[in-house]
Write a protein that holds these residues in place. Sequence first.
Motif, PDB file in Angstrom:
ATOM      1  N   LEU A   1      -3.107  -3.024  11.593  1.00 61.89           N
ATOM      2  CA  LEU A   1      -2.465  -3.643  10.439  1.00 61.89           C
ATOM      3  C   LEU A   1      -1.676  -2.575   9.704  1.00 61.89           C
ATOM      4  O   LEU A   1      -2.030  -1.389   9.744  1.00 61.89           O
ATOM      5  N   ARG A   2      -0.627  -3.003   9.006  1.00 63.73           N
ATOM      6  CA  ARG A   2       0.140  -2.088   8.164  1.00 63.73           C
ATOM      7  C   ARG A   2       0.173  -2.640   6.755  1.00 63.73           C
ATOM      8  O   ARG A   2       0.723  -3.732   6.527  1.00 63.73           O
ATOM      9  N   LEU A   3      -0.421  -1.918   5.840  1.00 64.65           N
ATOM     10  CA  LEU A   3      -0.414  -2.313   4.442  1.00 64.65           C
ATOM     11  C   LEU A   3       0.788  -1.689   3.738  1.00 64.65           C
ATOM     12  O   LEU A   3       1.177  -0.559   4.041  1.00 64.65           O
ATOM     13  N   SER A   4       1.337  -2.432   2.792  1.00 62.00           N
ATOM     14  CA  SER A   4       2.436  -1.945   1.969  1.00 62.00           C
ATOM     15  C   SER A   4       2.071  -2.082   0.501  1.00 62.00           C
ATOM     16  O   SER A   4       1.349  -3.005   0.122  1.00 62.00           O
ATOM     17  N   CYS A   5       2.593  -1.174  -0.300  1.00 66.91           N
ATOM     18  CA  CYS A   5       2.384  -1.222  -1.754  1.00 66.91           C
ATOM     19  C   CYS A   5       3.721  -0.940  -2.414  1.00 66.91           C
ATOM     20  O   CYS A   5       4.221   0.187  -2.355  1.00 66.91           O
ATOM     21  N   ALA A   6       4.283  -1.960  -3.025  1.00 66.73           N
ATOM     22  CA  ALA A   6       5.573  -1.823  -3.699  1.00 66.73           C
ATOM     23  C   ALA A   6       5.354  -1.531  -5.172  1.00 66.73           C
ATOM     24  O   ALA A   6       4.654  -2.279  -5.866  1.00 66.73           O
ATOM     25  N   ALA A   7       5.956  -0.444  -5.641  1.00 68.04           N
ATOM     26  CA  ALA A   7       5.824  -0.042  -7.042  1.00 68.04           C
ATOM     27  C   ALA A   7       7.094  -0.401  -7.792  1.00 68.04           C
ATOM     28  O   ALA A   7       8.199  -0.186  -7.296  1.00 68.04           O
ATOM     29  N   SER A   8       6.928  -0.952  -8.977  1.00 66.30           N
ATOM     30  CA  SER A   8       8.088  -1.280  -9.794  1.00 66.30           C
ATOM     31  C   SER A   8       7.819  -0.877 -11.239  1.00 66.30           C
ATOM     32  O   SER A   8       6.682  -0.678 -11.642  1.00 66.30           O
ATOM     33  N   GLY A   9       8.893  -0.756 -12.006  1.00 62.95           N
ATOM     34  CA  GLY A   9       8.746  -0.484 -13.428  1.00 62.95           C
ATOM     35  C   GLY A   9       8.683   0.976 -13.788  1.00 62.95           C
ATOM     36  O   GLY A   9       8.313   1.335 -14.896  1.00 62.95           O
ATOM     37  N   HIS A  10       9.039   1.855 -12.846  1.00 61.75           N
ATOM     38  CA  HIS A  10       9.041   3.275 -13.193  1.00 61.75           C
ATOM     39  C   HIS A  10      10.164   3.971 -12.452  1.00 61.75           C
ATOM     40  O   HIS A  10      10.648   3.494 -11.441  1.00 61.75           O
ATOM     41  N   THR A  11      10.550   5.147 -12.953  1.00 55.64           N
ATOM     42  CA  THR A  11      11.588   5.918 -12.289  1.00 55.64           C
ATOM     43  C   THR A  11      11.125   7.337 -11.973  1.00 55.64           C
ATOM     44  O   THR A  11      11.841   8.087 -11.359  1.00 55.64           O
ATOM     45  N   TYR A  12       9.902   7.684 -12.364  1.00 56.63           N
ATOM     46  CA  TYR A  12       9.428   9.044 -12.134  1.00 56.63           C
ATOM     47  C   TYR A  12       8.610   9.130 -10.851  1.00 56.63           C
ATOM     48  O   TYR A  12       8.170   8.134 -10.314  1.00 56.63           O
ATOM     49  N   SER A  13       8.424  10.336 -10.382  1.00 48.68           N
ATOM     50  CA  SER A  13       7.630  10.555  -9.181  1.00 48.68           C
ATOM     51  C   SER A  13       6.150  10.579  -9.544  1.00 48.68           C
ATOM     52  O   SER A  13       5.757  11.146 -10.551  1.00 48.68           O
TER      53      SER A  13
END
Length: 121
Positions: A18-30
């Motif tokens: 399986l391949r899990l993904s995690c999409a992050a939103s709402g930020h611009t910093y590392s």
Amino acid sequence: QVQLVESGGGSVQAGGSLRLSCAASGHTYSWMCMAWFRQAPEKEREVVASIGRSTYYADSVQGRFTISQDNAKNTLYLQMNSLKPEDTGMYYCAADNGRNINCNIPNYRNWGQGTQVTVSS
């Protein structure tokens, strides 16, 4: 406000992938740390893999799982191969930009809602 959204969980037979993904939103910093944790019923949440100053894998997944990130897409991945029944659990994505954070313990300030992984024998 930061949002982490996991996807890719499911039910597979032992030996599958399986391949899990995690999409992050709402930020611009590392992020200082990003990680995948999992929690089985009646067990504590444990780190599976993390990316911080270095990459870490739990002994139980070393050689089978690979954590990676696509900074352009603000997405964290977990490729899981040779899955075993003991890999079953809810998998959570976590991220934090704290300078002194320990990437391998569940003290992150940002968490996804989790995605279920079930491996049958």
